[in-house]
Motif scaffolding. Structure first.
Motif, PDB file in Angstrom:
ATOM      1  N   TRP A 469       0.839  -1.128   0.072  1.00  0.00           N
ATOM      2  CA  TRP A 469      -0.177  -0.046  -0.082  1.00  0.00           C
ATOM      3  C   TRP A 469       0.870   1.140   0.098  1.00  0.00           C
ATOM      4  O   TRP A 469       1.987   1.443   0.469  1.00  0.00           O
ATOM      5  CB  TRP A 469      -0.888  -0.077   1.254  1.00  0.00           C
ATOM      6  CG  TRP A 469      -0.347   0.226   2.388  1.00  0.00           C
ATOM      7  CD1 TRP A 469      -0.166   1.469   3.149  1.00  0.00           C
ATOM      8  CD2 TRP A 469       0.510  -0.538   3.484  1.00  0.00           C
ATOM      9  NE1 TRP A 469       0.537   1.541   4.451  1.00  0.00           N
ATOM     10  CE2 TRP A 469       1.003  -0.087   4.426  1.00  0.00           C
ATOM     11  CE3 TRP A 469       0.751  -1.928   3.395  1.00  0.00           C
ATOM     12  CZ2 TRP A 469       1.705  -0.524   5.601  1.00  0.00           C
ATOM     13  CZ3 TRP A 469       1.495  -2.596   4.299  1.00  0.00           C
ATOM     14  CH2 TRP A 469       2.062  -1.770   5.382  1.00  0.00           C
ATOM     15  N   SER A 470       0.140   2.340  -0.368  1.00  0.00           N
ATOM     16  CA  SER A 470       0.601   3.751  -0.278  1.00  0.00           C
ATOM     17  C   SER A 470      -0.310   4.406   0.602  1.00  0.00           C
ATOM     18  O   SER A 470       0.053   5.351   1.550  1.00  0.00           O
ATOM     19  CB  SER A 470       1.016   4.397  -1.457  1.00  0.00           C
ATOM     20  OG  SER A 470      -0.223   4.380  -2.448  1.00  0.00           O
ATOM     21  N   ASP A 471      -1.652   4.016   0.375  1.00  0.00           N
ATOM     22  CA  ASP A 471      -2.646   4.425   1.079  1.00  0.00           C
ATOM     23  C   ASP A 471      -3.261   3.386   1.695  1.00  0.00           C
ATOM     24  O   ASP A 471      -3.777   2.547   1.053  1.00  0.00           O
ATOM     25  CB  ASP A 471      -3.697   5.161   0.145  1.00  0.00           C
ATOM     26  CG  ASP A 471      -4.959   5.538   1.156  1.00  0.00           C
ATOM     27  OD1 ASP A 471      -5.072   5.555   2.287  1.00  0.00           O
ATOM     28  OD2 ASP A 471      -5.916   6.165   0.352  1.00  0.00           O
ATOM     29  N   TRP A 472      -3.313   3.275   3.182  1.00  0.00           N
ATOM     30  CA  TRP A 472      -3.664   1.935   4.011  1.00  0.00           C
ATOM     31  C   TRP A 472      -5.227   1.726   3.654  1.00  0.00           C
ATOM     32  O   TRP A 472      -5.451   0.335   3.499  1.00  0.00           O
ATOM     33  CB  TRP A 472      -3.549   2.283   5.408  1.00  0.00           C
ATOM     34  CG  TRP A 472      -4.042   1.154   6.410  1.00  0.00           C
ATOM     35  CD1 TRP A 472      -5.166   1.145   6.896  1.00  0.00           C
ATOM     36  CD2 TRP A 472      -3.431  -0.108   6.439  1.00  0.00           C
ATOM     37  NE1 TRP A 472      -5.405  -0.067   7.556  1.00  0.00           N
ATOM     38  CE2 TRP A 472      -4.347  -0.770   7.262  1.00  0.00           C
ATOM     39  CE3 TRP A 472      -2.160  -0.845   5.937  1.00  0.00           C
ATOM     40  CZ2 TRP A 472      -3.928  -1.982   7.803  1.00  0.00           C
ATOM     41  CZ3 TRP A 472      -1.970  -1.996   6.208  1.00  0.00           C
ATOM     42  CH2 TRP A 472      -2.752  -2.687   7.124  1.00  0.00           C
ATOM     43  N   ASP A 473      -6.006   2.759   3.531  1.00  0.00           N
ATOM     44  CA  ASP A 473      -7.321   2.363   3.207  1.00  0.00           C
ATOM     45  C   ASP A 473      -7.666   1.878   1.802  1.00  0.00           C
ATOM     46  O   ASP A 473      -8.604   0.948   1.760  1.00  0.00           O
ATOM     47  CB  ASP A 473      -8.209   3.619   3.290  1.00  0.00           C
ATOM     48  CG  ASP A 473      -8.277   3.958   4.915  1.00  0.00           C
ATOM     49  OD1 ASP A 473      -8.101   3.009   5.606  1.00  0.00           O
ATOM     50  OD2 ASP A 473      -8.450   5.294   5.243  1.00  0.00           O
ATOM     51  N   ALA A 474      -6.742   1.887   0.762  1.00  0.00           N
ATOM     52  CA  ALA A 474      -6.670   1.340  -0.441  1.00  0.00           C
ATOM     53  C   ALA A 474      -5.825   0.191  -0.598  1.00  0.00           C
ATOM     54  O   ALA A 474      -5.396  -0.017  -1.699  1.00  0.00           O
ATOM     55  CB  ALA A 474      -6.573   2.474  -1.431  1.00  0.00           C
TER      56      ALA A 474
END
Length: 575
Positions: A469-474
């Motif tokens: 990930w780079s964005d945890w939620d994505a």
């Protein structure tokens, strides 16, 4: 042609008093029609058609065809009702000759007679109903039809007077396999109360009772002089019924005996045609079931079946061959169940499982490799760490490392589950005393706990994913495939430069790069060591960080090999 009413229910319904419902108008059949029900054509239909009822507020309207007595003032207690076509939405519908004849028969109207009834349609919209009925005459079938099913009901029965709970009979077959007109049921009857027979278990069922000592439709209620378990047998070919005492039955044969003589083992009636007993089977051999201490009511095994039984006296009428029942399994205590309910006529034997007593020591003995002593905690034993097991191999459990102590086995396989792809997969298998190979359902790295208090072996394994990930939620959660031993792989994953990565089984396993001075983990290395955050100390000076080993976008293969203690592992990332 079927005409439909197309109405859309409104979102905000008006109060009930602010709308009207017009009555439908019956177009067919017409008042005064005479319908002769022809017995040779039971599926012939009486067709109904009517004009639509209109709800002034546009709410849905549904329809039912009804038949009521000619003296009925409303349709609250119909002799027969069915939805119109299209699940109650259409302006047409039908009832068969047989449906109408059965409804009239249930009212004790004699076969072949003519009777006036009211028929029509009831339109319903929300809580309101309107109707249109006409009076017609109907001539019943010439002869009464033998029911295809039969039930017993009444205050003298086990199920009481609620027809919905009426107890079903078994319809006996003939020698050629067709259905006979003979029915029987095994049930307890009380002297306090009466009973009748029904052709179905609804309030509109036709009932059968006694008329001049014959079983006839609409006959009188029946009583018994003694409370007993009876076989109630009804023969519609000659209009008779028979009550035979089946209060006492026993297993008679070699298994309960410790000599060459046959002995008896008495059953207790449990209710609704089921008998059971618990007894010690001391040897293999033949047996049968019979009335206690007599040679009456002898049940034998039906050849060609696993556990079906029949009264020996009925074998010729039903065209079956019989033999003594046979017990050939391990000796010990068994629960024997005889099920003479309508859908069964079976006997089953279930061995009593004696919970094994926990030993002082317990060893895991694999088919390949050395014995491992399990860690004792009270009456539980666990492996010191996970063990890689394969479906192609087995293991045993013994109280001694050399296998000369007490053996323990399982009634099932380790890892047998309907959900093998979960994160933390676990299950349990019944533990018994005795020697047999313990099998593995699927290759995995297992933790095993032998629980003597609950007579079970609990097993558990993890599935891992690579979180990227780079964005945890994505984040991407890429499933890893297990390979023996302790290896988890991904083939052909699209990974992005600069992203964070960890190997995780939420949240017991979280492998990353440990920053303690003694650690060899490297956040950016494409191959190296890794540490499970859940198994090491962390604080402000040392933690388990995310990997950043991907520096170029691309397709990669990933391999992670864990140590059995699930603390450390090695990984490689290749293109």
């Amino acid at each position: 042609m079927i005409l439909l009413v197309g109405c859309t229910e409104k979102e905000n319904m008006q109060p009930e008093g602010n709308w009207d419902l017009s009555a439908p108008s019956l177009m067919a059949p017409s008042a005064g029609d005479k319908i002769d029900l022809i017995q040779e054509f039971p599926e012939e239909t009486i067709d109904f058609e009517w004009t639509a009822a209109i709800n002034s507020a546009g709410y849905d309207v549904t329809y039912q065809i009804v038949v009521v007595s000619d003296t009925a003032s409303d349709t609250m207690t119909p002799l027969l009702k069915v939805l119109s076509d299209d699940n109650g939405k259409a302006l047409t519908g039908s009832i068969t000759y047989q449906e109408l004849d059965q409804a009239l028969s249930a009212q004790c109207i004699a076969a072949g007679s003519e009777v006036n009834v009211k028929v029509g349609v009831v339109a319903s919209s929300m809580e309101r109903q309107v109707e249109d009925l006409v009076e017609i005459s109907v001539v019943r079938f010439k002869n009464e039809v033998v029911p295809t099913q039969l039930f017993i009901t009444g205050t003298a029965t086990e199920a009481g007077n609620d027809r919905a709970n009426a107890i079903p009979f078994k319809r006996l077959p003939t020698a050629d396999g067709s259905a006979s007109n003979v029915f029987e049921v095994y049930t307890k009857l009380s002297v306090e109360g009466t009973f009748l027979f029904l052709d179905n278990n609804t309030e509109n069922a036709a009932h059968y009772g006694l008329t001049d000592e014959k079983i006839m439709k609409c006959g009188s209620e029946i009583t018994v002089d003694e409370e007993k378990v009876y076989r109630v047998k009804v023969d519609f070919d000659n209009g008779t019924y028979e009550l035979r005492d089946f209060s006492e039955i026993e297993l008679f044969g070699a298994p309960p005996s410790d000599s060459g003589d046959w002995v008896g083992l008495a059953f207790t009636y449990q209710g609704l045609g089921v008998y059971s007993t618990v007894g010690e089977f001391k040897q293999t051999g033949n047996f049968l079931l019979r009335k206690t201490n007599t040679w009456e009511n002898i049940f034998k095994h039906v050849n060609g079946t696993s556990n079906n039984m029949i009264l020996e006296e009925d074998k010729d009428a039903q065209g079956v061959e019989v033999a003594d029942m046979y017990f050939g399994d391990a000796t010990g205590e068994y629960t024997i169940t005889v099920d003479l309910s309508a859908t069964a006529y079976t006997y089953t034997l279930e061995k009593t499982i004696v919970p094994p007593v926990g030993p002082e020591t317990l060893f895991f003995i694999p088919s390949v490799g050395d014995a491992v002593e399990m860690i004792k905690d009270g009456n539980k034993f666990s492996l010191p760490q996970h063990v890689a097991l394969q479906a192609s191999e087995t293991f045993k459990l013994n109280s001694q490392a050399d296998g000369l102590g007490t053996y323990y086995s399982l009634n099932g396989a380790i890892g047998q589950t309907d959900q093998p792809s979960g994160d933390n997969v676990m299950g349990d298998v019944e533990l018994v005393e005795g020697e047999s190979d313990i099998t593995i359902a699927i290759d995995q790295a297992y933790q095993l706990t032998v629980d003597f208090d609950n007579s079970q072996v609990k097993w558990q394994f993890y599935n891992l994913k690579m979180f990227h990930w780079s964005d945890w939620d994505a984040r991407e959660e890429i499933s890893m495939t297990y390979q023996h031993p302790f290896t988890y792989v991904i083939n052909g994953a699209s990974l992005t430069a600069g992203n964070d990565s960890k190997f995780i089984s939420p949240w017991d396993l979280e492998f990353g790069a440990y920053t303690a001075p003694e650690s060899t983990d490297d956040i950016t290395a494409m191959a190296g060591t890794t540490t499970n955050k859940a198994k090491v100390d962390t604080d402000e000076t040392k933690t388990v960080e995310n990997f950043k080993f991907i520096t170029v976008d691309g397709t990669y293969n990933v391999e992670l090999v864990l140590q059995p203690n699930l603390v450390h592992g090695n990984y490689t990332i290749t293109q």
